[in-house]
Motif scaffolding. Structure first.
Motif: not given
Length: 149
Positions: A119-130
């Motif tokens: 599970s990659p970390h980072g807010r922008e990565t989370a946003a990209a996954i969403i």
């Protein structure tokens, strides 16, 4: 690029889809803006995840793109290409595999331990996954693959 693929590009505050038909659609959400406006923590809180999903779903609704069988997404976006499973030459992720990435993000949001390699970390990565997950679900894409170009 096969005939049923759509190119996906992220910009800070927008997501661009270039369909094989020649149609271009720009959604007014991107990983940087979504992280800035909705995902204040790493990992995000459950409420932040829900808010981010609502923002993406609203943008998809406003796009007036109907659900349909659209084949695959193709990308060269570095944030997406760093995702587990999409980080090798010729790699692809199915809709179910993207859902699994999101599930691991949601588990982290609930305080569960998830190995960093899964599970990659980072807010922008989370946003990209969403954004990716919602586009795949609401627009009918089966998979995303790394562009060979």
């Amino acid at each position: 690029m096969n005939p049923s693929s759509t190119r996906l590009f992220f910009h800070s505050d927008a997501t661009a889809l270039r369909f094989d038909s020649g149609q271009n659609v720009t959604l007014p959400i991107g990983p940087v803006g979504l992280a800035r406006n909705a995902l204040r923590h790493d990992p995000p809180t459950p409420a932040e995840l829900e808010n981010a999903i609502d923002i993406v779903e609203d943008a998809l609704t406003r796009s007036r793109l109907a659900q349909g069988e659209r084949g695959e997404l193709v990308t060269t976006d570095p944030v997406l290409l760093a995702l587990p499973g999409l980080d090798a030459p010729g790699a692809c992720l199915t809709r179910d595999e993207v859902e699994s990435l999101f599930d691991r993000l949601a588990s982290r949001a609930l305080g569960k331990a998830v190995p960093a390699s899964e599970s990659p970390h980072g807010r922008e990565t989370a946003a990209a996954i969403i954004i990716l997950r919602e586009c795949m679900h609401h627009l009918g894409f089966d998979r995303i693959r790394k562009d060979a170009a």
